[in-house]
Design a protein around this motif. Structure first.
Motif, mmCIF file in Angstrom:
data_model
loop_
_atom_site.group_PDB
_atom_site.id
_atom_site.type_symbol
_atom_site.label_atom_id
_atom_site.label_comp_id
_atom_site.label_asym_id
_atom_site.label_seq_id
_atom_site.Cartn_x
_atom_site.Cartn_y
_atom_site.Cartn_z
ATOM 1 N N THR A 60 -7.722 -39.173 30.280
ATOM 2 C CA THR A 60 -7.933 -40.118 31.383
ATOM 3 C C THR A 60 -7.507 -41.530 30.973
ATOM 4 N N SER A 61 -7.813 -41.921 29.768
ATOM 5 C CA SER A 61 -7.425 -43.244 29.275
ATOM 6 C C SER A 61 -5.900 -43.384 29.236
ATOM 7 N N LEU A 62 -5.218 -42.345 28.713
ATOM 8 C CA LEU A 62 -3.760 -42.352 28.655
ATOM 9 C C LEU A 62 -3.164 -42.394 30.065
ATOM 10 N N TRP A 63 -3.736 -41.586 30.952
ATOM 11 C CA TRP A 63 -3.287 -41.520 32.339
ATOM 12 C C TRP A 63 -3.400 -42.892 32.990
ATOM 13 N N HIS A 64 -4.547 -43.549 32.845
ATOM 14 C CA HIS A 64 -4.756 -44.864 33.447
ATOM 15 C C HIS A 64 -3.802 -45.905 32.851
ATOM 16 N N HIS A 65 -3.492 -45.752 31.569
ATOM 17 C CA HIS A 65 -2.534 -46.651 30.925
ATOM 18 C C HIS A 65 -1.155 -46.524 31.590
ATOM 19 N N PHE A 66 -0.704 -45.274 31.785
ATOM 20 C CA PHE A 66 0.600 -45.048 32.420
ATOM 21 C C PHE A 66 0.611 -45.522 33.874
ATOM 22 N N VAL A 67 -0.474 -45.290 34.578
ATOM 23 C CA VAL A 67 -0.581 -45.744 35.971
ATOM 24 C C VAL A 67 -0.483 -47.264 36.029
ATOM 25 N N ALA A 68 -1.169 -47.965 35.135
ATOM 26 C CA ALA A 68 -1.126 -49.433 35.100
ATOM 27 C C ALA A 68 0.291 -49.925 34.808
ATOM 28 N N LEU A 69 1.022 -49.237 33.928
ATOM 29 C CA LEU A 69 2.399 -49.625 33.624
ATOM 30 C C LEU A 69 3.316 -49.434 34.830
ATOM 31 N N LEU A 70 3.075 -48.359 35.573
ATOM 32 C CA LEU A 70 3.956 -48.006 36.685
ATOM 33 C C LEU A 70 3.663 -48.807 37.951
ATOM 34 N N LYS A 71 2.412 -49.245 38.105
ATOM 35 C CA LYS A 71 2.007 -49.979 39.310
ATOM 36 C C LYS A 71 2.865 -51.235 39.465
ATOM 37 N N GLY A 72 3.478 -51.419 40.629
ATOM 38 C CA GLY A 72 4.341 -52.555 40.914
ATOM 39 C C GLY A 72 5.793 -52.336 40.516
ATOM 40 N N PHE A 73 6.087 -51.238 39.829
ATOM 41 C CA PHE A 73 7.455 -50.932 39.410
ATOM 42 C C PHE A 73 8.240 -50.386 40.609
ATOM 43 N N PRO A 74 9.528 -50.696 40.733
ATOM 44 C CA PRO A 74 10.301 -50.190 41.875
ATOM 45 C C PRO A 74 10.301 -48.656 41.941
ATOM 46 N N ARG A 75 10.075 -48.139 43.141
ATOM 47 C CA ARG A 75 10.069 -46.691 43.356
ATOM 48 C C ARG A 75 11.374 -46.239 44.004
ATOM 49 N N HIS A 76 11.782 -46.937 45.076
ATOM 50 C CA HIS A 76 13.047 -46.635 45.743
ATOM 51 C C HIS A 76 13.427 -47.791 46.675
ATOM 52 N N LEU A 77 14.651 -47.731 47.170
ATOM 53 C CA LEU A 77 15.116 -48.744 48.112
ATOM 54 C C LEU A 77 14.886 -48.270 49.538
ATOM 55 N N GLY A 78 14.427 -49.175 50.369
ATOM 56 C CA GLY A 78 14.348 -48.940 51.796
ATOM 57 C C GLY A 78 15.275 -49.936 52.474
ATOM 58 N N ILE A 79 15.121 -50.082 53.773
ATOM 59 C CA ILE A 79 15.913 -51.064 54.513
ATOM 60 C C ILE A 79 14.964 -52.103 55.079
ATOM 61 N N HIS A 80 15.278 -53.354 54.867
ATOM 62 C CA HIS A 80 14.509 -54.462 55.432
ATOM 63 C C HIS A 80 14.480 -54.276 56.946
ATOM 64 N N SER A 81 13.369 -54.622 57.564
ATOM 65 C CA SER A 81 13.202 -54.346 58.997
ATOM 66 C C SER A 81 14.281 -54.947 59.878
ATOM 67 N N GLY A 82 14.890 -56.025 59.498
ATOM 68 C CA GLY A 82 15.928 -56.593 60.359
ATOM 69 C C GLY A 82 16.923 -57.462 59.624
ATOM 70 N N GLY A 83 16.788 -57.577 58.311
ATOM 71 C CA GLY A 83 17.628 -58.483 57.550
ATOM 72 C C GLY A 83 19.070 -58.029 57.427
ATOM 73 N N PHE A 84 19.986 -58.922 57.744
ATOM 74 C CA PHE A 84 21.426 -58.686 57.640
ATOM 75 C C PHE A 84 22.047 -59.713 56.722
ATOM 76 N N VAL A 85 23.006 -59.280 55.939
ATOM 77 C CA VAL A 85 23.852 -60.195 55.181
ATOM 78 C C VAL A 85 25.209 -60.154 55.858
ATOM 79 N N ILE A 86 25.735 -61.334 56.146
ATOM 80 C CA ILE A 86 27.060 -61.444 56.747
ATOM 81 C C ILE A 86 27.874 -62.336 55.826
ATOM 82 N N SER A 87 29.055 -61.862 55.449
ATOM 83 C CA SER A 87 29.847 -62.585 54.467
ATOM 84 C C SER A 87 31.302 -62.686 54.893
#
Length: 181
Positions: free
Chosen positions: A83-110
């Motif tokens: 449990t201690s090891l598990w919680h350690h890994f969870v704390a390390l992973l929390k806030g880490f990027p999981r995947h990319l989504g799409i911003h609700s309406g943001g566009f870049v125009i160049s």
């Protein structure tokens, strides 16, 4: 007058990239998105990524699966060391990027092709592209971003005026029936 209004968005005195949010009818937002792609081309316009990060619950399940635990085992008590090891890994992973989504309406125009500025990938929805940077990255780089947003109330207002016109109802204080074509 239009120059004055536009200058408030693009001005060196601002000291930051412009923040332009434009609200459209909820039911017609997709038309606006497709217009942007048609007008600028997919090589010069793309939606902004949204980085989805691990939260506690998702990190807990992900670490459990990585350690070979089934969903049932995730809810069972484990040894204190495990449990201690598990919680350690969870704390390390929390806030880490999981995947990319799409911003609700943001566009870049160049002006330049976007692939010269950022990795670009096709979106899940056909006819759309996504730059692989989030809105904070876009702002830090000083790129032009516009938020194409949708308001349900604008659709409700259009439908209301349409019904008033259809039934030839006058608005208070007017003598002329509303006609919306």
């Amino acid at each position: 007058l239009s120059d004055v209004l536009f200058e408030r968005f693009i001005s060196r005195e601002r000291g930051e990239p412009p923040d332009i949010d434009v609200d459209f009818e909820h039911e017609r937002r997709e038309e606006v998105i497709q217009y942007i792609y048609e007008h600028h081309g997919r090589s010069h316009a793309a939606m902004v990524a949204n980085i989805i990060t691990f939260r506690r619950r998702g990190a807990t399940r992900f670490v459990g699966k990585a350690l070979g635990l089934s969903d049932e085992q995730l809810s069972e008590p484990q040894s204190p060391d495990f449990t201690s090891l598990w919680h350690h890994f969870v704390a390390l992973l929390k806030g880490f990027p999981r995947h990319l989504g799409i911003h609700s309406g943001g566009f870049v125009i160049s002006h330049e092709p976007l692939h010269m500025l950022s990795p670009v990938e096709p979106a899940t929805m056909a006819g759309r592209s996504v730059v692989q940077w989030c809105k904070d990255d876009i702002e830090a780089l000083g790129l032009f971003k516009i938020d194409v947003l949708a308001l349900g109330m604008l659709t409700a207002l259009r439908k209301t005026f349409s019904e008033l016109s259809r039934h030839r109802i006058c608005l208070p204080g007017t003598l002329i029936p509303i006609r919306l074509d």
